[in-house]
Write a protein that holds these residues in place. Structure first.
Motif, PDB file in Angstrom:
ATOM      1  N   SER A 488       0.826  -1.209   0.000  1.00 56.44           N
ATOM      2  CA  SER A 488       0.000   0.000   0.000  1.00 56.44           C
ATOM      3  C   SER A 488       0.854   1.250   0.000  1.00 56.44           C
ATOM      4  N   GLY A 489       2.164   1.084   0.105  1.00 53.22           N
ATOM      5  CA  GLY A 489       3.042   2.244   0.050  1.00 53.22           C
ATOM      6  C   GLY A 489       3.625   2.642   1.390  1.00 53.22           C
TER       7      GLY A 489
ATOM      8  N   MET B 104      -8.872  -2.419  11.992  1.00 58.86           N
ATOM      9  CA  MET B 104      -9.354  -1.203  11.327  1.00 58.86           C
ATOM     10  C   MET B 104     -10.721  -1.482  10.690  1.00 58.86           C
ATOM     11  N   TYR B 112      -5.984   3.508   3.711  1.00 58.17           N
ATOM     12  CA  TYR B 112      -4.568   3.398   4.080  1.00 58.17           C
ATOM     13  C   TYR B 112      -3.589   3.706   2.937  1.00 58.17           C
ATOM     14  N   PRO B 113      -3.766   3.113   1.749  1.00 59.93           N
ATOM     15  CA  PRO B 113      -2.817   3.429   0.673  1.00 59.93           C
ATOM     16  C   PRO B 113      -2.829   4.910   0.307  1.00 59.93           C
ATOM     17  N   GLU B 115      -3.510   7.392   2.417  1.00 55.50           N
ATOM     18  CA  GLU B 115      -2.779   8.094   3.487  1.00 55.50           C
ATOM     19  C   GLU B 115      -1.285   8.025   3.235  1.00 55.50           C
ATOM     20  N   MET B 116      -0.837   6.853   2.818  1.00 64.26           N
ATOM     21  CA  MET B 116       0.591   6.686   2.572  1.00 64.26           C
ATOM     22  C   MET B 116       1.070   7.571   1.428  1.00 64.26           C
ATOM     23  N   ARG B 117       0.142   7.919   0.527  1.00 67.26           N
ATOM     24  CA  ARG B 117       0.513   8.793  -0.580  1.00 67.26           C
ATOM     25  C   ARG B 117       0.205  10.233  -0.266  1.00 67.26           C
ATOM     26  N   ARG B 160      -8.968  -1.913  -1.685  1.00 66.66           N
ATOM     27  CA  ARG B 160      -7.725  -1.355  -1.149  1.00 66.66           C
ATOM     28  C   ARG B 160      -6.615  -1.388  -2.199  1.00 66.66           C
TER      29      ARG B 160
END
Lengths: 582, 370
Positions: A488-489, B104, B112-113, B115-117, B160
């Motif tokens: 997911s990064g 979660m 989530y992905p 947020e990471m970006r 996701r």
């Protein structure tokens, strides 16, 4: 569609072979691994080296040689200590196994009334301090001032005494009742997890209840019983508090009490202490190795994740006898000793019988109100220091535990096998052995004489307890949960913070409280490494019984036991039974 | 980027990939490419190296040799010591266990992905809602992951994986934990969603019917190597060897010799089984000439069994067994010592012990290298 650009430098630059190894993951994990390895191996190395250095007659220098080991074989008191240790460990193991297995079977497999509550109560002795237990049983059953002996004289008019625990049998007795829960823990899980169809199919072939129990049930739990027995034997032979109180003063020294005399006092001989520690350590480590490598893999009833509902045997009216038996154990192991301690602690001076008119809480005031002039500093220091050590020690040990279990279960290759090994070593060596090594390594450094050396030794000896808690959860949760976070990064560190650690939370809490309990009652390490000002709770109790009186000793014993009981209650709310198996 | 250039070079490029575990060469020098927006399936039994290949593309395994490029960017190269960590690869992945985080909610999982970006809160909410609607979980956003059924977790995992609109989608046997009905339904749906978002995808499965339904291209793997690659119809109709033919669907396999080449790619195949011997016209696979020993592969649905003599009296057998399957009749016919699998029309009425004549379509009989 907007696509996030991946940095082109990945394609353009030409990093070297090693650059790929410098990642958050590798840096942090190898740092932790090296630290733990140093903490574990340095003391053991010091013991090995130290045991081959022979102190000269004047005690100023030393030279290489095997004389320490020759001396051990020659000196009669060490030979006696060896024999006593063997007799005590064997006796305690047999007694603890009889009690532990029978209680486990009653709780897991019969309709013994009130089982759900007995479960928690049966574990309590395991969390209390055996040293305090020995003091309590001394108060109960020493020949002259023992409460039970006086009671018998008063009730039946007997002369002399009916009970005497100030000898090797007393050491066995107290060691056994405090270690019975250890066997219980190993066996009860195995009995519960057993697939009931294994027994059912035996019954369908025509085997009766007794025959099924003897030919199917018992052989299936035999590895668990054997595991419990070995660990009890190892723990008993490393036990210091009980023989120190009931054995050594009455002519029954053990290995641990002998190591203690070589480690402290004016005639200290670290080299001899090291040789004795090595001898004891090699024996215990070998036994733990046998348990882990040979017996554990033969456990038939490992966790399958399947929820079995084990067969419950109807005892009929015998169930009340079962309940009585279990309550009897609790009475002997918890209620009687703690009650005796409490009664003794209410008297300013203990004379062997109750004097209701003189009962007072003055002893509690002298120990708890540390700011008062009449307070006893070593005791009050001990309370403060133990809480500091328990809190910080449990916290640091759990951080290490998380890192270690992560490395063991989430990285592959040679490194993880090594680390797994690293987590077993401290379990193989009794606290007093490790403490002896720590003493030799660090006595010349500034950390000697501070709480840091205690903290270091505590963590080194006990972090595997925490590691077991986190590892069991890490094993149960799929690695894909971590991997999907990376995909997911999220970086490795973010994944740890957002995914792995939150999932591990129950194990982390349980491990933390368990370590807090262990550190709060720790004696054998503390007594080797403490100096004036860095006393711990158990050292405080030791001090009081050496230099003050039985009443004050009992008072601090009651305080420690109460603190432990509160922690046990919290622990029980947080963790299941499985988390405890050492 | 010029779209023409784009279509010329594959979007995902795997070159000479090698991955070993100890002495075991899990992936043994394989290369393939996937065009932008394409859907490629790696198909094979467990241990064939398909998941390892996927893990190497994801960056969860380091490879021992070879290179992987996505959209012209070098992701990893053993020779040049390039290794882009998984979190920088901009790849969405659906795992076998779904890997929905149990601590979660569904919305938190999907957000989530993003947020990471470092996407803004408002945009996150909007995109999460949008993608949850797309996968049919619009009203499940605030449920905890543990409250979802298997199929719903599957959808959440897909949401996701696609929410950040990654360069690449990877699927690691995502349907294998679902029951049969749900699996069949999700195949279609997964394919629909993938086509809708248009993300280049690599799909790993051991289920041949899954591969046939979903893929633009199938890569059949065995022991770390590629056995055959091609479109679903192509692979089904023209397997290159016994392994592929067996793995994709069911086939009658007869050992024999090519006795004559009648035209390019056409020939006659001689089979002997016990006392039975027959000459069969067939298509010839690559590298077969006169006198080469070969295997003849005929799909059960391409064998006709009739009571009447079809003009080839030597090719008659005895019905051993018939199984009524609803949409067809599964028969076993003994010819010499060989047992033919024949799928007949459900209304065909064949009885055990009856004598029947077998007829093959030469266009659908394929001789290939043993």
């Amino acid at each position: 569609m907007k696509i996030k650009a991946v940095p082109e430098k990945a394609a353009g630059s030409q990093p070297t072979r090693w650059a790929g190894l410098v990642t958050q993951e590798n840096l942090i994990t190898s740092f932790v691994g090296l630290m733990v390895a140093a903490a574990v191996f340095l003391p053991l190395l010091a013991l090995i080296v130290g045991s081959f250095r022979v102190l000269d007659v004047l005690g100023f220098g030393s030279e290489w040689g095997l004389d320490n080991y020759r001396e051990m074989a020659r000196v009669s008191i060490i030979r006696a200590a060896f024999l006593n240790t063997f007799v005590i460990s064997t006796g305690a193991t047999i007694l603890a196994t009889l009690v532990g297995v029978s209680l486990a079977w009653l709780n897991a497999r019969t309709n013994c009334p009130w089982r759900e509550n007995l479960e928690l109560l049966n574990l309590i002795p395991y969390f209390l301090s055996p040293f305090v237990g020995a003091i309590a049983w001394h108060n109960l059953a020493s020949p002259q001032v023992g409460l039970l002996n006086n009671l018998a004289r008063w009730l039946f008019g007997t002369t002399g005494h009916i009970l005497d625990v100030d000898n090797i049998w007393g050491v066995i007795w107290v060691t056994a009742i405090f270690h019975a829960p250890l066997v219980y823990l190993f066996v009860v899980g195995s009995l519960r997890r057993m697939d009931p169809s294994l027994e059912d199919s035996a019954r369908t072939t025509g085997a009766g209840l007794l025959r099924t129990t003897l030919t199917v049930t018992l052989p299936l739990v035999a590895p668990a019983i054997l595991s419990g027995m070995i660990i009890t034997f190892v723990t008993s032979s490393g036990e210091f508090g009980v023989p120190f109180k009931l054995g050594a003063p009455y002519g029954y020294p053990t290995f641990t009490t002998q190591i203690f005399t070589y480690a402290v006092g004016d005639d200290a001989n670290y080299q001899m202490g090291a040789a004795m520690s090595m001898t004891l350590g090699i024996i215990t480590a070998l036994l733990v190795w046998v348990q882990r490598r040979i017996i554990l893999p033969r456990e038939y009833t490992t966790v399958t994740g399947k929820g079995f509902r084990p067969n419950i045997i109807d005892l009929g009216s015998w169930k009340w006898a079962a309940l009585g038996y279990n309550l009897g154990y609790l009475f002997i192991a918890v209620l009687l000793p703690l009650g005796a301690l409490f009664l003794v602690s209410l008297h300013k001076v203990w004379q062997g019988y109750l004097i209701p008119s003189q009962m007072t809480f003055a002893n509690y005031e002298r120990i708890l109100f540390f700011w008062r002039p009449e307070s006893i500093q070593p005791a009050t220091n001990g309370i403060g220091n133990s809480f500091i050590l328990a809190f910080s020690g449990a916290t640091i040990a759990m951080i290490l535990a998380i890192a270690m279990s992560y490395m063991i279960h989430r990285t592959k290759g040679f490194g993880s096998t090594m680390l797994d090994f690293l987590c077993v070593i401290p379990i193989g060596f009794p606290g007093i052995v490790l403490a002896m090594g720590v003493l030799i390594v660090y006595i010349q450094t500034p950390i000697y004489g501070t709480l840091w050396i205690l903290l270091l030794a505590y963590i080194t000896r006990f972090f595997p307890y925490g590691q077991r808690n986190t590892s069991s959860i890490l094993l149960a949760i799929s690695e894909e949960l971590d991997q999907s976070s990376r995909m997911s990064g999220a970086s490795w560190l973010t994944t740890l913070r957002r995914i792995t650690i939150p999932l591990l939370k129950p194990g982390i809490f349980a491990g933390w409280v368990l370590l807090f309990i262990v550190f709060l009652r720790e004696l054998p390490i503390s007594i080797i490494l403490y100096t004036a000002g860095t006393e711990t709770l158990s050292v405080g109790i030791y001090y009081l019984q050496e230099f003050e009186n039985e009443s004050l000793t009992s008072t601090l014993g009651v305080i420690q036991s109460l603190a432990l009981l509160i922690c046990v209650y919290i622990f029980r709310r947080l963790a299941g039974r499985e988390a405890l198996t050492a | 980027m010029n779209p023409l250039e784009n279509s010329a070079a594959p979007y995902l490029e795997v070159q000479n990939l090698v991955k070993t575990f100890g002495d075991d060469r899990a992936v043994d020098n394989i290369s393939f490419g996937v065009p932008q927006g394409g859907f490629v399936t790696l198909l094979g039994p467990s241990g064939c190296g398909k998941t390892t290949t996927l893990m190497c593309i994801a960056g969860l395994h380091k490879l021992d040799a070879g290179e992987i490029r996505v959209g012209g960017t070098l992701y990893t190269s053993a020779a040049r010591h390039v290794f882009l960590p998984p979190e920088q690869r901009d790849i969405g992945m659906v795992f076998q266990s779904y890997a929905i985080w149990p601590h979660m909610t569904v919305a938190e999982n999907v957000a989530y992905p993003l947020e990471m970006r470092k996407v803004g809160r408002a945009e996150i909410d909007e995109r999460v809602n949008q993608v949850l609607r797309l996968v049919g979980l619009g009203d499940m956003a605030d449920k905890l992951a543990t409250q979802l059924s298997g199929g719903q977790q599957q959808r959440a995992a897909l949401a996701r994986a696609i929410v950040s609109r990654p360069r690449l989608l990877l699927f690691d046997e995502p349907l294998s934990n679902l029951d049969l009905k749900l699996r069949e339904q999700m195949r279609i749906e997964l394919k629909r969603i993938q086509q809708e978002v248009g993300i280049t995808s690599v799909y790993v499965t051991h289920d041949q019917s899954e591969a046939l339904v979903m893929s633009d291209e199938i890569i059949v793997m065995s022991k770390g190597r590629i056995e055959q690659r091609g479109g679903p119809r192509d692979i089904y109709a023209r397997p290159v060897n016994r392994y592929v033919s067996n793995f994709i669907g069911v086939a009658n396999m007869l050992d024999g010799v090519v006795v004559r080449v009648t035209a390019p790619g056409r020939g006659e195949f001689e089979v002997t089984h016990g006392n039975a011997r027959v000459l069969l016209p067939c298509r010839l696979g690559e590298g077969l000439g006169e006198g080469s020993s070969a295997v003849l592969s005929v799909r059960p649905e391409d064998v006709r069994a009739t009571r009447e003599d079809g003009g080839n009296p030597g090719f008659a057998g005895e019905v051993l067994q018939t199984i009524f399957l609803g949409n067809c009749l599964d028969c076993r016919v003994l010819w010499g010592t060989f047992e033919w699998k024949v799928l007949a029309h459900p209304r065909t009425w064949l009885r055990r012990g009856e004598r029947v004549f077998l007829r093959l379509d030469p266009e659908r009989s394929l001789a290939m290298k043993p």
